[in-house]
Design an enzyme around this catalytic site. Structure first.
Site, mmCIF file in Angstrom:
data_model
loop_
_atom_site.group_PDB
_atom_site.id
_atom_site.type_symbol
_atom_site.label_atom_id
_atom_site.label_comp_id
_atom_site.label_asym_id
_atom_site.label_seq_id
_atom_site.Cartn_x
_atom_site.Cartn_y
_atom_site.Cartn_z
ATOM 1 N N ILE A 132 -0.706 -11.936 7.318
ATOM 2 C CA ILE A 132 -0.431 -12.158 5.900
ATOM 3 C C ILE A 132 1.072 -12.128 5.642
ATOM 4 C CG2 ILE A 132 -1.013 -11.396 3.566
ATOM 5 C CD1 ILE A 132 -3.395 -12.142 5.494
ATOM 6 N N GLU A 133 1.767 -11.241 6.302
ATOM 7 C CA GLU A 133 3.192 -11.061 6.055
ATOM 8 C C GLU A 133 4.041 -12.199 6.620
ATOM 9 O OE1 GLU A 133 5.108 -9.073 4.399
ATOM 10 O OE2 GLU A 133 3.573 -7.751 3.595
ATOM 11 N N SER A 134 3.784 -12.577 7.870
ATOM 12 C CA SER A 134 4.713 -13.475 8.559
ATOM 13 C C SER A 134 4.035 -14.500 9.443
ATOM 14 C CB SER A 134 5.656 -12.638 9.436
ATOM 15 O OG SER A 134 4.903 -11.976 10.449
ATOM 16 N N TYR A 237 -2.758 -10.386 -2.428
ATOM 17 C CA TYR A 237 -2.328 -9.800 -1.159
ATOM 18 C C TYR A 237 -3.495 -9.176 -0.383
ATOM 19 C CZ TYR A 237 0.766 -7.269 2.056
ATOM 20 O OH TYR A 237 1.414 -6.797 3.170
ATOM 21 N N ARG A 494 10.862 -3.968 -0.162
ATOM 22 C CA ARG A 494 11.277 -4.345 1.177
ATOM 23 C C ARG A 494 12.279 -5.461 1.181
ATOM 24 N NH1 ARG A 494 6.622 -6.205 3.998
ATOM 25 N NH2 ARG A 494 5.637 -6.403 2.005
#
Length: 494
Positions: A132-134, A237, A494
């Protein structure tokens, strides 16, 4: 049965929506903390480990056949079931090529992430979070400057001991970024006592989630993830993670193919004791430069400094080859680059001349744009030869930074002194020093001025001022992640 499963919104093997005992068995965030070293074992017992398993898990005595099965057996988070999840399920399932590329990219890293999660008694769904992040790309950089497969912003990375300097960025490091991400997730779970809220805080910021909970409480509303008022990115998310979890749980139900990833380590950590060029290390390990960088993505320069990076990661079978070839090169040079500190603010041309190095090469290897000067104390990567033929010290390897300032081009202007003007008042009016006024006009210190007296002042040209405004703060080339993983606005945390 396959048709029936294909019509389900969520996997039949997913956990109940009510909180499980697995959450209660997790260690509190304070026991891990943001400063916990990666090698520190998590306090766990066999009883605690079994609590994390779903009641209907079919573990038995048979070891998992691959990493995907191992992840399924460790599912321990409550499921989310809503239209957002179904929307993301459809999105991923309708892009099989993207899913295959993304899961293939996870191959070198997934086993290690699962190992760390199990060691900490954390739900194995979290191993899917880098998707999901990258999209599991350790070189990913968001528009908000979050970097690595866990997408840490610079300040948060520093808080969790991720070093960021001229030679490496631990936000991209496989071992260090995973350690920091799991530290942070444990901390957030300890704060909120709920994995969905912890994940929302990982994306949106713990302060934002805390304020949203306070608003709901004041209004008598439920304090769950689904009931919070949050940005659209955070709203999707957890559903994204749930959708990927459901697909991993039953890939055939979503007509998705997961690549076989064996349930054994992909890489091995190998110590290095001398500075070594990246190209030389890859050659000694008999791996391609691309594969070497995929396992060691934190290194942004062509040399590895042993004092700052005392270990490298290599494919399991190549680690032994590297160690054997390294021993054979015991008396041969391994590095052609070293670090040098500027004693004063200098032009790149002056540095290149002093170090007998082509100025174009000096600019290119250090990312120095035109019309910029190197500030005093800056660290530069330079040729290793002559008196610069030693390994870089630990202090420089850990703290080296490059400072740049606009190259100031001065032009002469003439000004007239007013009645009662002094050198000091005239200098202050034009933003220069009295000493400069004395030098430029060949006067004595404290000299008296007469009204109408013409004096010369040197001021920055218009071109210099333009450079000062447009000078970039970071000249490293950043790899881009998949567009669907990037955030349009900076994240608070972040």
């Amino acid at each position: 049965m396959a048709l029936l499963l294909g019509g389900c919104a969520t996997s039949p093997t997913s956990t109940p929506s009510a909180p499980t005992n697995a959450q209660a068995s997790l260690p509190a965030a304070g026991t891990a903390g943001p400063k916990t070293p990666a090698s520190e074992p998590a306090a766990s017992t066999t009883e605690e480990r079994t609590v994390l398993l779903k009641p209907h898990s079919n573990m038995g005595l048979t070891p998992p056949t691959d990493v995907w099965e191992r992840i399924r057996r460790g599912f321990a988070m409550p499921d989310l079931d809503n239209d957002f999840v179904r929307n993301r399920e459809q999105w991923y399932a309708s892009r099989p090529d993207y899913m295959l590329r993304m899961t293939e990219r996870s191959r070198p890293y997934l086993f290690h992430v699962v190992e760390e999660l199990e060691r900490r008694n954390m739900p194995t769904e979290l191993a899917l979070l880098p998707f999901i992040e990258s999209a599991f790309n350790p070189q990913a950089v968001s528009s908000a400057k979050a970097a690595g497969m866990w997408q840490f912003m610079p300040a948060t990375g520093k808080f969790f001991d991720l070093k960021q300097n001229l030679f490496r960025d631990d936000r991209r490091d496989v071992l260090e970024s995973t350690r920091a991400a799991l530290d942070y997730l444990q901390k957030l779970y300890g704060m909120f006592g709920d994995w969905h809220l912890a994940l929302a805080a990982y994306n949106w910021g713990e302060g934002s989630v805390g304020r949203a909970l306070a608003r709901n409480k004041a209004q008598g509303k439920p304090l769950t993830y689904s009931d919070l008022n949050m940005p659209n990115e955070t709203r999707y998310y957890v559903p994204k993670l749930q959708a990927v979890k459901n697909i991993v749980a039953q890939p055939e139900a979503f007509r998705t193919q997961l690549p076989l990833i064996q349930n054994h380590p992909y890489f091995k950590s190998v110590p290095i004791e001398r500075d070594i060029d990246v190209a030389v290390a890859a050659k000694l390990a008999t791996v391609s430069l691309e594969d070497f960088k995929a396992l060691n993505p934190s290194m942004s320069r062509p040399v590895i400094l042993a004092a700052g990076t005392p270990q490298i990661l290599l494919p399991w079978d190549n680690a032994t080859i590297f160690e054997r070839n390294l021993q054979a090169h015991a008396n041969r040079p391994l590095a052609t680059w070293t670090a040098w500190q500027a004693p004063r603010t200098m032009k790149p041309e002056d540095v290149a001349q002093q170090l007998d190095m082509p100025v174009d090469q000096l600019r290119a290897i250090n990312g120095i744009p035109p019309r910029m000067m190197i500030t005093a104390g800056s660290t530069l990567l330079v040729h290793r030869k002559g008196r610069l033929d030693n390994d870089v010290t630990e202090h420089l390897a850990d703290n080296g930074q490059l400072g740049l300032a606009p190259e100031v081009v001065l032009r002469r202007i003439s000004v007239q002194a007013r009645k009662n003007d002094s050198l000091a008042s005239l200098a202050a009016r034009h933003g220069v020093t009295e000493a400069n006024m004395v030098t430029w006009n060949k006067l004595k210190a404290g000299a008296r001025l007469t009204a109408g007296q013409t004096l010369t002042i040197l001021v920055p040209s218009q071109g210099s001022r333009r450079v000062a405004r447009s000078a970039p703060s970071n000249h490293a080339t950043a790899a881009k992640a998949a567009p669907s993983q990037h955030k349009k606005a900076p994240k608070p945390k972040r």
